[in-house]
Design a protein around this motif. Sequence first.
Motif, short mmCIF file in Angstrom:
data_model
loop_
_atom_site.label_atom_id
_atom_site.label_comp_id
_atom_site.label_asym_id
_atom_site.label_seq_id
_atom_site.Cartn_x
_atom_site.Cartn_y
_atom_site.Cartn_z
N ILE A 72 0.85 -1.18 0.00
CA ILE A 72 0.00 0.00 0.00
C ILE A 72 0.89 1.23 0.00
O ILE A 72 2.00 1.23 0.54
CB ILE A 72 -0.98 0.05 1.18
CG1 ILE A 72 -0.26 -0.02 2.54
CG2 ILE A 72 -2.01 -1.06 1.08
CD1 ILE A 72 -1.19 0.11 3.73
N LEU A 73 0.41 2.28 -0.64
CA LEU A 73 1.13 3.54 -0.75
C LEU A 73 0.29 4.60 -0.05
O LEU A 73 -0.87 4.81 -0.41
CB LEU A 73 1.35 3.88 -2.22
CG LEU A 73 2.32 5.00 -2.58
CD1 LEU A 73 3.71 4.71 -2.03
CD2 LEU A 73 2.35 5.18 -4.09
N LEU A 74 0.88 5.27 0.94
CA LEU A 74 0.16 6.20 1.80
C LEU A 74 0.74 7.59 1.71
O LEU A 74 1.97 7.76 1.63
CB LEU A 74 0.22 5.73 3.26
CG LEU A 74 -0.22 4.30 3.54
CD1 LEU A 74 0.09 3.93 4.98
CD2 LEU A 74 -1.71 4.14 3.25
N ASP A 75 -0.13 8.58 1.74
CA ASP A 75 0.34 9.96 1.77
C ASP A 75 0.93 10.27 3.14
O ASP A 75 0.55 9.66 4.16
CB ASP A 75 -0.81 10.92 1.47
CG ASP A 75 -0.35 12.21 0.84
OD1 ASP A 75 0.88 12.39 0.66
OD2 ASP A 75 -1.20 13.07 0.52
N HIS A 76 1.86 11.22 3.17
CA HIS A 76 2.51 11.59 4.43
C HIS A 76 1.51 12.27 5.36
O HIS A 76 0.65 13.04 4.93
CB HIS A 76 3.68 12.53 4.16
CG HIS A 76 4.40 12.97 5.39
ND1 HIS A 76 5.13 12.11 6.17
CD2 HIS A 76 4.45 14.18 6.00
CE1 HIS A 76 5.64 12.76 7.20
NE2 HIS A 76 5.24 14.02 7.12
N ILE A 77 1.64 11.99 6.66
CA ILE A 77 0.81 12.61 7.70
C ILE A 77 1.72 13.48 8.55
O ILE A 77 2.65 12.97 9.19
CB ILE A 77 0.13 11.57 8.59
CG1 ILE A 77 -0.71 10.61 7.76
CG2 ILE A 77 -0.73 12.25 9.65
CD1 ILE A 77 -1.19 9.39 8.53
#
Length: 395
Positions: free
Chosen positions: A183-188
């Motif tokens: 999975i590829l997640l946006d930075h938080i």
Amino acid sequence: MSRTITLVLVDQDGAPLGALPAYEVPEPWWQQVGAIVDEARRRYDVDVAVLRLLAADRPEPPGGHLTYLGQVSAPPALPLEPVPVDLSPHPLRAPWAQPGGPARSLAWATAELHRLGRPVTGVVQHRTWNLSAIWRLDGPHGSAWLKQVPAFFRHEAAVLRWLATAAPGTGPALLAADGTGRILLDHIPGEDRYEADDTERAAIAVDHHAVQLRAAGDVDALVAAGLPDLRGPALTAWIRDRLAPHDLSVAADLLAGLDDRLEEVRDCGLPDTLVHGDLHPGNVRGDGRRRVVIDWGDAFVGHPAFDILRLTETLDPAAAAPLLDTWAARWRTDVPGSDPHRAVELLRPVAPLRMAAVYAMFLAGIEPSEHPYHLADVPACLGRAAAEAEVSLSG
């Protein structure tokens, strides 16, 4: 506390090259590999992808002298130490722990970000162990995170899709998923809230209640999307099946009465819903303006009390009581006639029993060299479950 690292290197085809001289890194936690990579580059001018743990000189984390396997694109200039190492394949080896695995995953993530108009200019490896591999991918449009997980965590993408629609902003933004565990997640922005005080934990509980209340009407859809169904009798069967290979004598009485106990829980009247499964403050990320719950791989459909028990687990009883009281008050308001307090007390010993089964599942799904990550967790959780059951009986 630090770690001493022996890094055994292989080439692009997985052929052994030898080991770098041992060196120290400040991070004691075995799965954290960022400092291992950084120090190999700083000390020896070697760019390496850490694949997996090979051996440890102690039975459990943290610290100690650890031996890892790493892959390089070309042999380093310095002489390497010959070391005996078993590199034979294993059926339970994670894809990212095999030669070429990190490169394949990073190629997928880079292509997905390119498709989204987010070119990648730098990659940093952060973690690799039997439960996940994590890299940060940087570029002119910000950072994204590649996370790769084993089969028993693959439903995390389904949870994030549901959250994006039903409770926007409460979970990480899912940029891409390939169905195999990547999975590829946006930075938080912000930091993980390990040190959250009672006030912040109370705010986390309020946020999470809204999510669980919304999810109570979608449990069938969540199960259909791949989340484990641990409602009522299914939880009993799941726990017994996972724990069957282990010594259960310390928790035998609790297990024998588990069906009756869960029937009493059902009579308390709370709905089944989305359960995070590991809702400690370290799995909440915040920057002072918002909080985002991360790491949904442990999620399942079941009783909401499991999450408030995890959120208050490390607090002393006096500090935990107000959080439990307000949690119960919210559920009594939303589900008139329910008895949340009794549900919590009935499930208090079941929570560590479920965690023992979770760790048993991990052990059954990983190769023996990585067993030290979790081997002590099963008996420890069984002991806590038995102790909580004794307290409930005496009370």
